[in-house]
Design a protein around this motif. Structure first.
Motif, PDB file in Angstrom:
ATOM      1  N   ILE A 151     -10.996  16.652  13.910  1.00 32.36           N
ATOM      2  CA  ILE A 151      -9.775  16.699  14.869  1.00 32.36           C
ATOM      3  C   ILE A 151     -10.694  17.182  15.891  1.00 32.36           C
ATOM      4  CG2 ILE A 151      -8.286  18.733  15.732  1.00 32.36           C
ATOM      5  CD1 ILE A 151      -7.102  17.802  12.858  1.00 32.36           C
ATOM      6  N   VAL A 152     -10.303  16.640  17.039  1.00 36.94           N
ATOM      7  CA  VAL A 152     -10.901  17.102  18.598  1.00 36.94           C
ATOM      8  C   VAL A 152      -9.916  18.704  19.265  1.00 36.94           C
ATOM      9  CG1 VAL A 152     -12.217  16.386  20.571  1.00 36.94           C
ATOM     10  CG2 VAL A 152     -12.367  15.248  18.724  1.00 36.94           C
ATOM     11  N   ASP A 153      -9.603  19.637  18.913  1.00 38.39           N
ATOM     12  CA  ASP A 153      -8.333  19.763  19.603  1.00 38.39           C
ATOM     13  C   ASP A 153      -8.799  19.738  21.518  1.00 38.39           C
ATOM     14  OD1 ASP A 153      -6.662  21.968  19.349  1.00 38.39           O
ATOM     15  OD2 ASP A 153      -7.546  23.497  18.067  1.00 38.39           O
ATOM     16  N   ASN A 154      -7.220  19.423  21.528  1.00 40.56           N
ATOM     17  CA  ASN A 154      -6.781  19.816  22.510  1.00 40.56           C
ATOM     18  C   ASN A 154      -5.618  20.220  23.053  1.00 40.56           C
ATOM     19  OD1 ASN A 154      -9.010  19.642  25.359  1.00 40.56           O
ATOM     20  ND2 ASN A 154      -9.337  17.520  24.015  1.00 40.56           N
ATOM     21  N   MET A 209     -11.293   1.760   6.084  1.00 41.25           N
ATOM     22  CA  MET A 209     -11.457   2.185   7.578  1.00 41.25           C
ATOM     23  C   MET A 209     -10.905   3.470   8.708  1.00 41.25           C
ATOM     24  SD  MET A 209      -8.342   0.135   9.636  1.00 41.25           S
ATOM     25  CE  MET A 209      -6.572   0.555   9.345  1.00 41.25           C
ATOM     26  N   THR A 210     -11.587   3.115   9.518  1.00 41.70           N
ATOM     27  CA  THR A 210     -11.621   4.424   9.998  1.00 41.70           C
ATOM     28  C   THR A 210     -11.293   4.672  10.988  1.00 41.70           C
ATOM     29  OG1 THR A 210     -13.913   5.741   8.584  1.00 41.70           O
ATOM     30  CG2 THR A 210     -13.067   7.039  10.538  1.00 41.70           C
ATOM     31  N   VAL A 211     -10.310   5.251  11.541  1.00 41.90           N
ATOM     32  CA  VAL A 211      -9.505   4.901  13.210  1.00 41.90           C
ATOM     33  C   VAL A 211      -9.214   6.743  13.961  1.00 41.90           C
ATOM     34  CG1 VAL A 211      -7.959   3.427  12.787  1.00 41.90           C
ATOM     35  CG2 VAL A 211      -6.970   5.609  12.022  1.00 41.90           C
ATOM     36  N   ALA A 212      -9.508   6.729  15.324  1.00 43.15           N
ATOM     37  CA  ALA A 212      -8.701   7.920  15.899  1.00 43.15           C
ATOM     38  C   ALA A 212      -8.246   7.630  16.132  1.00 43.15           C
ATOM     39  CB  ALA A 212     -10.256   7.709  17.076  1.00 43.15           C
ATOM     40  N   THR A 241      -7.342  14.994  25.259  1.00 41.42           N
ATOM     41  CA  THR A 241      -6.208  14.638  23.710  1.00 41.42           C
ATOM     42  C   THR A 241      -6.694  14.963  23.205  1.00 41.42           C
ATOM     43  OG1 THR A 241      -5.804  12.736  25.638  1.00 41.42           O
ATOM     44  CG2 THR A 241      -5.173  12.691  23.385  1.00 41.42           C
ATOM     45  N   TYR A 242      -5.829  15.602  22.196  1.00 45.97           N
ATOM     46  CA  TYR A 242      -5.402  16.175  20.242  1.00 45.97           C
ATOM     47  C   TYR A 242      -6.061  14.783  20.158  1.00 45.97           C
ATOM     48  CZ  TYR A 242      -4.303  18.115  16.614  1.00 45.97           C
ATOM     49  OH  TYR A 242      -4.198  18.991  15.403  1.00 45.97           O
ATOM     50  N   LEU A 243      -7.282  14.771  18.846  1.00 46.34           N
ATOM     51  CA  LEU A 243      -7.217  13.866  18.294  1.00 46.34           C
ATOM     52  C   LEU A 243      -8.147  13.919  17.039  1.00 46.34           C
ATOM     53  CD1 LEU A 243     -10.436  11.400  20.887  1.00 46.34           C
ATOM     54  CD2 LEU A 243      -8.004  11.256  20.966  1.00 46.34           C
ATOM     55  N   ALA A 244      -7.492  12.702  16.084  1.00 47.98           N
ATOM     56  CA  ALA A 244      -7.615  12.946  14.432  1.00 47.98           C
ATOM     57  C   ALA A 244      -8.212  11.624  14.367  1.00 47.98           C
ATOM     58  CB  ALA A 244      -6.722  13.181  14.341  1.00 47.98           C
ATOM     59  N   TYR A 245      -9.695  11.879  13.645  1.00 53.96           N
ATOM     60  CA  TYR A 245     -10.464  10.942  12.597  1.00 53.96           C
ATOM     61  C   TYR A 245      -9.821  10.870  11.370  1.00 53.96           C
ATOM     62  CZ  TYR A 245     -13.473  10.980  17.572  1.00 53.96           C
ATOM     63  OH  TYR A 245     -13.983  10.684  18.444  1.00 53.96           O
ATOM     64  N   VAL A 246      -9.467   9.546  11.418  1.00 62.84           N
ATOM     65  CA  VAL A 246      -9.222   9.535  10.186  1.00 62.84           C
ATOM     66  C   VAL A 246      -9.334   8.395   9.776  1.00 62.84           C
ATOM     67  CG1 VAL A 246      -6.619   9.115   8.893  1.00 62.84           C
ATOM     68  CG2 VAL A 246      -6.653   9.270  11.693  1.00 62.84           C
ATOM     69  N   ASP A 247      -9.831   9.430   8.097  1.00 62.76           N
ATOM     70  CA  ASP A 247     -10.619   7.634   6.548  1.00 62.76           C
ATOM     71  C   ASP A 247      -9.111   7.079   6.318  1.00 62.76           C
ATOM     72  OD1 ASP A 247     -12.690   8.585   7.007  1.00 62.76           O
ATOM     73  OD2 ASP A 247     -13.122  10.009   5.762  1.00 62.76           O
ATOM     74  N   CYS A 248      -9.064   5.982   6.846  1.00 61.53           N
ATOM     75  CA  CYS A 248      -8.233   5.087   5.983  1.00 61.53           C
ATOM     76  C   CYS A 248      -8.523   4.204   4.691  1.00 61.53           C
ATOM     77  CB  CYS A 248      -7.267   4.241   6.971  1.00 61.53           C
ATOM     78  SG  CYS A 248      -6.716   5.390   8.618  1.00 61.53           S
ATOM     79  N   SER A 249      -7.715   3.733   3.513  1.00 56.09           N
ATOM     80  CA  SER A 249      -8.011   2.963   2.428  1.00 56.09           C
ATOM     81  C   SER A 249      -6.690   2.188   1.797  1.00 56.09           C
ATOM     82  CB  SER A 249      -8.799   3.789   1.790  1.00 56.09           C
ATOM     83  OG  SER A 249      -7.422   4.821   0.359  1.00 56.09           O
ATOM     84  N   ARG A 250      -7.046   1.410   1.626  1.00 59.35           N
ATOM     85  CA  ARG A 250      -6.159   0.604   1.009  1.00 59.35           C
ATOM     86  C   ARG A 250      -6.264  -0.118  -0.326  1.00 59.35           C
ATOM     87  NH1 ARG A 250      -1.844  -1.834   3.005  1.00 59.35           N
ATOM     88  NH2 ARG A 250      -2.733  -4.482   1.759  1.00 59.35           N
ATOM     89  N   PRO A 251      -5.245  -0.221  -1.550  1.00 58.85           N
ATOM     90  CA  PRO A 251      -5.645  -0.768  -2.683  1.00 58.85           C
ATOM     91  C   PRO A 251      -6.659  -1.958  -2.767  1.00 58.85           C
ATOM     92  CG  PRO A 251      -4.047  -0.203  -2.790  1.00 58.85           C
ATOM     93  CD  PRO A 251      -4.410  -0.148  -1.838  1.00 58.85           C
TER      94      PRO A 251
END
Length: 72
Positions: free
Chosen positions: A61-64, A24-27, A9-19
């Motif tokens: 990114i894990v490219d598929n 957190m990091t999500v896939a 699957t095409y996966l993106a690891y995403v760094d998230c932040s809030r004020p």
């Protein structure tokens, strides 16, 4: 991360932040569309299950293929 390629699957690891400093990091699995404009460093918004919005930056990114069209 080491087993991500096995998902096919095409996966993106995403760094998230809030004020206020929350982080957190999500896939994220992309299951429709194409990957033409997705790349590490791309910014966007991530909405969690509580409806809160997060500043999001693609870290890896894990490219598929996302769709049959992209597979060909």
């Amino acid at each position: 991360g080491a087993l991500a390629a096995m998902a096919k699957t095409y996966l993106a690891y995403v760094d998230c932040s809030r004020p206020g400093g929350e982080k957190m990091t999500v896939a994220c699995a992309f299951t429709a569309g194409d990957s033409d404009n997705l790349f590490a460093g791309r910014n966007g918004i991530f909405y969690d299950r509580k409806g809160r919005d997060w500043n999001a930056t693609i870290a890896k990114i894990v490219d598929n293929p996302i769709s049959i069209g992209q597979a060909f």
